[in-house]
Write a protein that holds these residues in place. Structure first.
Motif: not given
Length: 103
Positions: A15, A19, A66, A73, A75, A77, A81-82, A84-85
């Motif tokens: 991560i 991206t 997270y 799920s 996620v 990155f 940094e996150v 979107d989810v």
């Protein structure tokens, strides 16, 4: 084929740069098994985005960090940094998020 993450170090490496789509899943999860082939088909269409999987039973500390309370799920990155989810086996929503990140 989407790569499986088996350690905290691998996760951090995956991560930290660029991206990354992280698929949080469990072996016992039916919807996870249903969406897995969809991710395998999407991966070649998004060459600039890394696709990885994290088994929440094997790496529960990452799942807790997270706030993964349901699987699957996804996620997203960007440079660690996150951004979107997406929760649930919603292929259209995953594709939408990927398209936003690719742009």
């Amino acid at each position: 084929m989407v790569s499986a993450i088996t350690s905290n170090e691998q996760f951090t490496d995956a991560i930290s740069n660029g991206t990354t789509l992280v698929d949080f899943f469990a072996e016992w999860c039916g919807p996870c098994k249903m969406i897995s082939p969809v991710l395998d088909k999407l991966e070649p269409q998004y060459e600039s985005i890394k696709f990885v999987k994290v088994d929440i039973d094997n790496l529960s500390d990452i799942a807790k960090k997270y706030e993964i309370t349901a699987v699957p799920s996804f996620v997203f990155f960007k440079d660690g940094e996150v951004v979107d989810v997406v929760r649930g086996a919603a292929a259209a929503q995953v594709k939408q998020a990927l398209d936003k990140l690719k742009a």
